[in-house]
Structure formats: structure tokens, C-alpha cells
Design a protein around this motif. Sequence first.
Motif, PDB file in Angstrom:
ATOM      1  N   THR A  32     -58.985  35.801  82.396  1.00 29.98           N
ATOM      2  CA  THR A  32     -57.604  35.420  82.617  1.00 29.98           C
ATOM      3  C   THR A  32     -56.947  35.138  81.281  1.00 29.98           C
ATOM      4  OG1 THR A  32     -58.190  33.104  82.769  1.00 29.98           O
ATOM      5  CG2 THR A  32     -58.188  34.345  84.809  1.00 29.98           C
ATOM      6  N   THR A  33     -55.721  34.643  81.303  1.00 29.38           N
ATOM      7  CA  THR A  33     -55.015  34.312  80.075  1.00 29.38           C
ATOM      8  C   THR A  33     -54.338  32.965  80.204  1.00 29.38           C
ATOM      9  OG1 THR A  33     -53.000  35.393  80.860  1.00 29.38           O
ATOM     10  CG2 THR A  33     -54.505  36.728  79.560  1.00 29.38           C
ATOM     11  N   ASP A  34     -54.338  32.226  79.126  1.00 28.49           N
ATOM     12  CA  ASP A  34     -53.528  31.027  78.932  1.00 28.49           C
ATOM     13  C   ASP A  34     -54.238  30.084  77.978  1.00 28.49           C
ATOM     14  OD1 ASP A  34     -50.890  30.177  80.738  1.00 28.49           O
ATOM     15  OD2 ASP A  34     -51.724  28.621  79.478  1.00 28.49           O
ATOM     16  N   THR A  35     -53.595  28.944  77.689  1.00 27.78           N
ATOM     17  CA  THR A  35     -54.171  27.998  76.754  1.00 27.78           C
ATOM     18  C   THR A  35     -55.357  27.292  77.360  1.00 27.78           C
ATOM     19  OG1 THR A  35     -52.640  26.334  77.541  1.00 27.78           O
ATOM     20  CG2 THR A  35     -51.945  27.604  75.638  1.00 27.78           C
ATOM     21  N   ALA A  36     -56.170  26.713  76.494  1.00 27.83           N
ATOM     22  CA  ALA A  36     -57.376  26.027  76.949  1.00 27.83           C
ATOM     23  C   ALA A  36     -57.010  24.781  77.735  1.00 27.83           C
ATOM     24  CB  ALA A  36     -58.225  25.649  75.738  1.00 27.83           C
ATOM     25  N   SER A  93     -61.234  28.173  82.452  1.00 23.02           N
ATOM     26  CA  SER A  93     -61.969  27.674  81.299  1.00 23.02           C
ATOM     27  C   SER A  93     -63.387  27.358  81.745  1.00 23.02           C
ATOM     28  CB  SER A  93     -61.277  26.441  80.704  1.00 23.02           C
ATOM     29  OG  SER A  93     -60.969  25.507  81.719  1.00 23.02           O
ATOM     30  N   HIS A  94     -64.319  27.350  80.778  1.00 23.35           N
ATOM     31  CA  HIS A  94     -65.739  27.211  81.099  1.00 23.35           C
ATOM     32  C   HIS A  94     -66.451  26.357  80.054  1.00 23.35           C
ATOM     33  CE1 HIS A  94     -65.213  30.612  83.877  1.00 23.35           C
ATOM     34  NE2 HIS A  94     -64.490  31.139  82.912  1.00 23.35           N
ATOM     35  N   SER A 113     -67.585  25.581  74.809  1.00 18.36           N
ATOM     36  CA  SER A 113     -66.394  25.725  75.655  1.00 18.36           C
ATOM     37  C   SER A 113     -65.751  27.068  75.361  1.00 18.36           C
ATOM     38  CB  SER A 113     -65.391  24.598  75.384  1.00 18.36           C
ATOM     39  OG  SER A 113     -65.947  23.345  75.691  1.00 18.36           O
ATOM     40  N   ALA A 114     -65.349  27.778  76.424  1.00 14.55           N
ATOM     41  CA  ALA A 114     -64.753  29.098  76.264  1.00 14.55           C
ATOM     42  C   ALA A 114     -63.514  29.231  77.130  1.00 14.55           C
ATOM     43  CB  ALA A 114     -65.758  30.190  76.637  1.00 14.55           C
ATOM     44  N   ASP A 115     -62.522  29.998  76.653  1.00 15.21           N
ATOM     45  CA  ASP A 115     -61.303  30.252  77.391  1.00 15.21           C
ATOM     46  C   ASP A 115     -60.584  31.434  76.746  1.00 15.21           C
ATOM     47  OD1 ASP A 115     -59.636  29.295  75.187  1.00 15.21           O
ATOM     48  OD2 ASP A 115     -60.351  27.315  75.754  1.00 15.21           O
ATOM     49  N   GLU A 116     -59.407  31.774  77.265  1.00 16.46           N
ATOM     50  CA  GLU A 116     -58.603  32.865  76.712  1.00 16.46           C
ATOM     51  C   GLU A 116     -57.139  32.467  76.683  1.00 16.46           C
ATOM     52  OE1 GLU A 116     -57.922  37.678  77.202  1.00 16.46           O
ATOM     53  OE2 GLU A 116     -58.988  36.561  78.732  1.00 16.46           O
ATOM     54  N   PRO A 117     -56.640  31.967  75.554  1.00 14.08           N
ATOM     55  CA  PRO A 117     -55.224  31.601  75.464  1.00 14.08           C
ATOM     56  C   PRO A 117     -54.322  32.831  75.522  1.00 14.08           C
ATOM     57  CG  PRO A 117     -56.523  30.568  73.731  1.00 14.08           C
ATOM     58  CD  PRO A 117     -57.386  31.628  74.357  1.00 14.08           C
ATOM     59  N   LEU A 118     -53.001  32.566  75.633  1.00 12.54           N
ATOM     60  CA  LEU A 118     -52.040  33.653  75.635  1.00 12.54           C
ATOM     61  C   LEU A 118     -52.162  34.478  74.360  1.00 12.54           C
ATOM     62  CD1 LEU A 118     -48.883  31.772  76.937  1.00 12.54           C
ATOM     63  CD2 LEU A 118     -50.064  33.634  78.107  1.00 12.54           C
ATOM     64  N   SER A 125     -64.096  28.418  72.267  1.00 14.12           N
ATOM     65  CA  SER A 125     -63.020  27.644  71.659  1.00 14.12           C
ATOM     66  C   SER A 125     -63.527  26.441  70.871  1.00 14.12           C
ATOM     67  CB  SER A 125     -62.032  27.178  72.729  1.00 14.12           C
ATOM     68  OG  SER A 125     -62.695  26.391  73.707  1.00 14.12           O
ATOM     69  N   SER A 126     -64.711  25.923  71.242  1.00 19.42           N
ATOM     70  CA  SER A 126     -65.253  24.774  70.513  1.00 19.42           C
ATOM     71  C   SER A 126     -66.746  24.647  70.772  1.00 19.42           C
ATOM     72  CB  SER A 126     -64.547  23.468  70.921  1.00 19.42           C
ATOM     73  OG  SER A 126     -64.840  23.137  72.268  1.00 19.42           O
TER      74      SER A 126
END
Length: 302
Positions: A32-36, A93-94, A113-118, A125-126
Amino acid sequence: MRYHLNVLRFAQRLALTVAASGLAAFGLTFVTTDTAVAEFEIQESGVEKGEVELEYRGAVHWGFPRRERESAEEGEGGGALDEEEEGEFLRQSHDIELQWSVTDRWMLSTALSADEPLDEDFDVSSVEFEPQYELVERDGNGFGLAFLGAYGFATRGGEADEIEFGPIVELASGRALLTTNTFFTSQVGEHRETDGLGFEYGWRAQYGVAKKWGIGVEMFGEIEDLSNAGSFNDQQHSIGPTLFFNPGGDDDDDDNGNGNGNVNDKVAGPAKAEFSMNVGVQFGLTDLTSDTALKFQGGLEF
């Protein structure tokens, strides 16, 4: 007869473990897409020497917080905003965390921690490291207290590292268990955006409705900068119900996590489980919080 029962129990546990692994794998491949968005975690106070736990936490979010919606409307993420308004936009987010209890008091943890920002690719991510010290051990009913410290290394350029510290409190009575996490935070490094301390909290009130099942309510919140906290609506707060399932442990074991050995006074939680999971929904209470989030947590102890 007892041999066949043991084989059946082992098969059930194996199937549940495989199912949990499948859910985690599905979550990690769902793009998906968006900020963490910070994961919904309630840290427990108990530490048991030699215990190792692998834990997965995932969440899918619906609805832009106000700040992100305003940014999208200004042209920084218009395509994603259109998808969200059409009901096609999901956020996720995961976290994957490994915990190791070194002694009867000290526990060390590391988490990804993982995610997909815009407008960015799905990525870590960290990376976070957490020592935890148990000050007061809770044995069944009563009071438990631990202190946690953490350092999070930001893995994306332009983002600040973060430190976190504070107490973990547990209060148990019969089938009821209340757990609170109250942590202060501070950004570190040249990319920090806040001058003072921040504050994060989470609390869980749960009740054991059966030997392996529990229901509860969880609430989470964050104030990025206490020196400029603003109003309640300018902060992140959410609340919602959670269902707990603890299939670990033998059917003839009367201890279900709170240590008092009474089948009628038990807390349904992951404290003594080989495998445990919970699923819940969080509803945003402010303009800076996602409208709705579906959360999943699964843990496997060794």
C-alpha cells in the motif's frame, strides 16, 4: 488414549503456527502507500529467564488523518487521495520483533519496522533495540512493574532517530488484567523536528471469558512534543475492542497466564502461551488519527 490426545494437541499447535506464519507473510507482501503509522503494541512487564519470543504486529488503516489529507490536497499526493476517496486506498505498517530474556529480570529486544510512505518504495523504516528490566514480578493476582528503554535508528534519509523510556504496569484480579505503557520519547540527531520530549501511551483492559479466550479494550495515543501539545484534537488518539486467543498450553493445565492456578480466575493472555494472537479494531478519535485500523498480533515462544 493419552498418546493420541498428545498427538492431536501437537497437530493443532502446528496448524495454528503455520496459519499465523501465513498471515504474517500475507501482511508483509500486501503493498500500500502512505506515511508510517506506529504499531499498536502493549508491552508486558513479565520476564522469564531463557524465554525467546518472535512476534509479528501488523495493521491496515483506512482514512487519511487531517495533516496528510491537507498535504495531498496541495498536490503532494493527489493520486493517493483520489484512491482513498474511491474506497481503493489502504494503508499498512508492520513490525517484526525478537525478544530474549537474558535473566529473570533483564530482557533484550530488537525490532524491524516497515511501511511504504507516499511516493516511496516499501522498505524498512527503523531498527529498534530495547532493554527491559522487571522491577516487581507479578505472580497471579497483584501488581507488576517493569521499566523499558529503547533506541530507534531511522533507516530513511532525512528522518531522526528516537529514544523512548518509561514504565510498564500490570494489575491483575481474577480474570481481569489491566496493562499500561506510558513512555516519554525524544528525537535525536540533526534531523530532529521537536525541541522537547514527546509522550506515547497504550493501555489494555482484558477479561478472560474462557480458558483460551479473552476480550478487551485497548487505547493508544501520542503527543509529538509536550512543549507544544496543542488541543486533544491536535494529537493522535484511538480506541477499540480486541479479541485474544491463547491456544498454547495443555488442556489439563489450570494456569492460564496469571499464575494463580484457579480455573475460574484466569486471565486470557500470551504470558504462558507457546503461541498467542489477538485481533482488534481501532477507531480514531481526532483529526490527526486514521479513521479506522484493523490490527493483528501473533507471538511464538520458544
